[in-house]
Design a protein around this motif. Structure first.
Motif, mmCIF file in Angstrom:
data_model
loop_
_atom_site.group_PDB
_atom_site.id
_atom_site.type_symbol
_atom_site.label_atom_id
_atom_site.label_comp_id
_atom_site.label_asym_id
_atom_site.label_seq_id
_atom_site.Cartn_x
_atom_site.Cartn_y
_atom_site.Cartn_z
ATOM 1 N N SER A 141 0.794 -0.999 0.018
ATOM 2 C CA SER A 141 0.051 -0.082 -0.033
ATOM 3 C C SER A 141 1.000 1.282 -0.122
ATOM 4 N N ILE A 142 0.686 2.201 -0.796
ATOM 5 C CA ILE A 142 1.369 3.520 -0.877
ATOM 6 C C ILE A 142 0.728 4.539 -0.597
ATOM 7 N N VAL A 143 1.449 5.296 0.318
ATOM 8 C CA VAL A 143 0.556 6.445 1.129
ATOM 9 C C VAL A 143 1.705 7.575 0.699
ATOM 10 N N VAL A 144 1.032 8.777 0.132
ATOM 11 C CA VAL A 144 1.820 9.902 -0.368
ATOM 12 C C VAL A 144 1.504 11.117 0.783
ATOM 13 N N VAL A 145 2.284 11.335 1.469
ATOM 14 C CA VAL A 145 2.015 12.667 2.562
ATOM 15 C C VAL A 145 2.630 13.858 1.840
ATOM 16 N N GLU A 146 3.635 13.922 0.923
ATOM 17 C CA GLU A 146 4.093 15.204 0.401
ATOM 18 C C GLU A 146 5.013 14.840 -0.865
ATOM 19 N N GLU A 147 4.463 15.287 -2.061
ATOM 20 C CA GLU A 147 5.225 15.189 -3.104
ATOM 21 C C GLU A 147 6.605 15.952 -3.119
ATOM 22 N N ALA A 148 7.479 15.239 -3.812
ATOM 23 C CA ALA A 148 8.970 16.082 -4.033
ATOM 24 C C ALA A 148 9.800 15.755 -5.318
ATOM 25 N N LEU A 149 10.461 16.771 -5.829
ATOM 26 C CA LEU A 149 11.074 16.540 -7.086
ATOM 27 C C LEU A 149 12.490 16.572 -6.553
ATOM 28 N N VAL A 150 13.079 15.115 -6.865
ATOM 29 C CA VAL A 150 14.427 14.628 -6.493
ATOM 30 C C VAL A 150 15.399 14.841 -7.709
ATOM 31 N N ARG A 151 16.665 14.774 -7.526
ATOM 32 C CA ARG A 151 17.576 14.628 -8.557
ATOM 33 C C ARG A 151 18.252 13.198 -8.405
ATOM 34 N N THR A 152 18.045 12.109 -8.944
ATOM 35 C CA THR A 152 18.711 10.864 -8.634
ATOM 36 C C THR A 152 18.808 9.927 -9.851
ATOM 37 N N ASP A 153 19.148 8.838 -9.686
ATOM 38 C CA ASP A 153 19.090 7.733 -10.795
ATOM 39 C C ASP A 153 18.045 6.797 -10.457
ATOM 40 N N PRO A 154 16.811 7.182 -11.565
ATOM 41 C CA PRO A 154 15.633 6.058 -11.358
ATOM 42 C C PRO A 154 16.060 4.740 -11.324
ATOM 43 N N ARG A 155 16.906 4.121 -12.031
ATOM 44 C CA ARG A 155 17.534 2.572 -11.970
ATOM 45 C C ARG A 155 18.182 2.299 -10.624
ATOM 46 N N ARG A 156 18.924 3.022 -10.083
ATOM 47 C CA ARG A 156 19.321 2.621 -8.787
ATOM 48 C C ARG A 156 18.257 2.802 -7.707
ATOM 49 N N LEU A 157 17.462 3.860 -7.829
ATOM 50 C CA LEU A 157 16.324 3.904 -6.821
ATOM 51 C C LEU A 157 15.389 2.755 -6.945
ATOM 52 N N GLU A 158 15.211 2.374 -8.218
ATOM 53 C CA GLU A 158 14.242 1.271 -8.274
ATOM 54 C C GLU A 158 14.757 -0.089 -7.726
ATOM 55 N N ARG A 159 16.053 -0.083 -7.853
ATOM 56 C CA ARG A 159 16.708 -1.238 -7.343
ATOM 57 C C ARG A 159 16.695 -1.263 -5.776
ATOM 58 N N ILE A 160 16.837 -0.205 -5.196
ATOM 59 C CA ILE A 160 16.925 0.111 -3.758
ATOM 60 C C ILE A 160 15.420 -0.421 -3.199
ATOM 61 N N LEU A 161 14.444 0.281 -3.892
ATOM 62 C CA LEU A 161 12.920 0.083 -3.456
ATOM 63 C C LEU A 161 12.763 -1.670 -3.613
ATOM 64 N N GLY A 162 12.930 -2.093 -4.724
ATOM 65 C CA GLY A 162 12.797 -3.300 -4.985
ATOM 66 C C GLY A 162 13.373 -4.527 -3.822
ATOM 67 N N ASN A 163 14.743 -4.039 -3.425
ATOM 68 C CA ASN A 163 15.282 -4.771 -2.629
ATOM 69 C C ASN A 163 14.475 -4.949 -1.050
ATOM 70 N N LEU A 164 14.293 -3.387 -0.848
ATOM 71 C CA LEU A 164 13.484 -3.168 0.441
ATOM 72 C C LEU A 164 12.060 -4.037 0.578
ATOM 73 N N LEU A 165 11.564 -3.822 -0.320
ATOM 74 C CA LEU A 165 10.284 -4.303 -0.512
ATOM 75 C C LEU A 165 10.328 -6.089 -0.406
ATOM 76 N N ALA A 166 11.573 -6.606 -1.329
ATOM 77 C CA ALA A 166 11.633 -8.042 -1.296
ATOM 78 C C ALA A 166 11.997 -8.411 0.123
ATOM 79 N N ASN A 167 12.724 -7.664 0.874
ATOM 80 C CA ASN A 167 13.346 -8.002 2.231
ATOM 81 C C ASN A 167 11.846 -8.158 3.242
ATOM 82 N N ALA A 168 11.183 -6.899 3.058
ATOM 83 C CA ALA A 168 9.999 -7.003 3.748
ATOM 84 C C ALA A 168 8.857 -8.289 3.280
ATOM 85 N N ARG A 169 8.703 -8.519 2.306
ATOM 86 C CA ARG A 169 8.097 -9.659 1.934
ATOM 87 C C ARG A 169 8.551 -10.940 2.509
ATOM 88 N N ARG A 170 9.888 -11.128 2.466
ATOM 89 C CA ARG A 170 10.730 -12.543 2.670
ATOM 90 C C ARG A 170 10.783 -12.714 4.176
#
Length: 418
Positions: free
Chosen positions: A295-324
């Motif tokens: 479930s996704i909860v957005v409290v505040e939107e933000a514009l950040v300067r980052t690497d989308p591929r690496r950010l997706e990798r981080i989120l994927g690993n955190l969610l996989a760890n939470a599931r496992r």
């Protein structure tokens, strides 16, 4: 109770002040006693000379000059005993008023005693002035010693603080930082020896880590080709339960090798982020919103300067760890440049909270639950992005683990790995 740490500067200053005070006190007492003894001896000699002169006058004319007395009833008993053998003697009598009384006495014909008593207050005032000068000198010595201790301690403390800051930067992954350069190369003292030793240790550890990284990368590269062949061969196996087990294990092995290669690249500090402007809430909904158990909860939107591929990798690993390792429901909260992944499981192990993620350590006794590389990769990718990844357990509202990713709004200074 709050315990304040006393710095080296103040300890050194206090030690010098105490030593200076003790030395000044000892010297002052020595000078005072020597001056007092000399003054009293001189007073007794003067009193004896005056008595001899008075005796000559008394013998020739019968007169008692200089305030001398014949058979003075206040003559001290110790002085009477001293002149009992027909000889002159002097005596000091303390009355508690400051300067002592100086007696001189001598027996004369007829069994009489001629005595002279004088109060040398002028000489005692000289001694008082000397004591005042000694006190002022002692205060000046102690103050000068304390000031010198503060200056020396401040310089030494500053060098040690610079060395500590540089050592922490080295421990944080700044491999080009050297402690000796941070504290300066001019002084040749124990701090310079300490800096040289720390730099040598850092160089040795860096060489060892680099060697281990190369070995790990080489092994993973060597295994990639045969594992790729195993994956291809497994796909050619006929359908059935044994074939599915083989494909599953081969895929796990392939994923492990890819993760090991990624960890070795992150350890090499050569990774660089490809930065783009990303609307964080939209990115999360697009990349993670398809997961039914999140479930996704957005409290505040933000514009950040980052690497989308690496950010997706981080989120994927955190969610996989939470599931496992956690339990549903899994919540992903976007609050400005901060992302929180929360599950409702047993929480993170204490070793991870105390030491951070470590490869091949999951906190679980079952190796089939993972290899401990997911959070290690997430932490490494966060360093490349210039972000901060923290872990904690929710002890107040139902338990569970919370992983928090703090993304910078602007580009990181180096946009590279640590």
């Amino acid at each position: 109770m709050v315990i304040r740490r006393i710095g080296l500067r103040w300890k050194l200053s206090a030690a010098i002040a105490v030593v200076s005070a003790l030395v000044a006190l000892a010297l002052s007492l020595l000078v005072h006693n020597a001056a007092r003894a000399s003054m009293l001896d001189n007073s007794r000699d003067v009193q004896d000379e005056r008595l001899k002169f008075a005796l000559r006058i008394y013998t020739s004319s019968g007169q008692l000059p200089f305030g001398t007395k014949l058979d003075d009833p206040t003559l001290p008993r110790a002085l009477k005993k001293a002149i009992g053998h027909a000889r002159r003697a002097t005596y000091l009598q303390e009355d508690g008023s400051g300067a002592p009384w100086v007696w001189a006495a001598s027996p004369v014909e007829g069994g009489h005693v001629v005595s002279l008593r004088t109060h040398y207050t002028d000489r005692y005032r000289v001694l008082s002035n000397l004591d005042r000068s000694l006190r002022i000198g002692s205060v000046v010595v102690v103050a000068s010693g304390t000031l010198l201790g503060i200056l020396i301690g401040a310089q030494l403390s500053q060098r040690l603080r610079k060395a500590a800051v540089a050592a922490r930067e080295v421990a944080g992954g700044q491999t080009r930082v050297r402690v000796r350069d941070a504290i300066g190369r001019n002084a040749r003292d124990e701090t310079d020896e300490l800096a040289t030793a720390v730099d040598a240790m850092a160089d040795a550890l860096q060489r060892r880590l680099e060697a281990e990284r190369r070995v790990t990368a080489d092994i993973a590269h060597e295994l990639r080709t045969p594992v790729t062949g195993l994956v291809t061969a497994a796909e050619l196996l006929p359908s059935g339960r044994p074939s599915e087990l083989v494909r599953d294990r081969v895929q796990v092995l392939r994923t492990l090798i890819e993760d090991v290669l990624e960890v070795s690249r992150l350890d090499g500090a050569a990774e660089r982020a490809e930065l783009q402007d990303v609307a964080l809430a939209q990115f999360v909904r697009r990349r993670v919103g398809v997961a039914p158990d999140v479930s996704i909860v957005v409290v505040e939107e933000a514009l950040v300067r980052t690497d989308p591929r690496r950010l997706e990798r981080i989120l994927g690993n955190l969610l996989a760890n939470a599931r496992r390792h956690g339990a549903p429901p899994i919540e992903l909260t976007v609050q400005g440049p901060v992302l929180r992944v929360r599950d409702h499981g047993p929480g993170f192990p204490q070793t991870l909270l105390a030491e951070g993620p470590s490869r091949f350590r999951t906190g679980a006794s079952d190796r089939a639950s993972g290899h401990g590389l997911g959070l290690t990769i997430a932490a490494g990718q966060a360093r490349v992005l210039g972000a901060k990844l923290t872990f904690r357990n929710d002890e107040e509202s139902g338990g569970g683990g919370i992983a928090v990713l703090w993304l910078p709004r602007e580009a990181p200074p180096r946009a590279g790995g640590a």
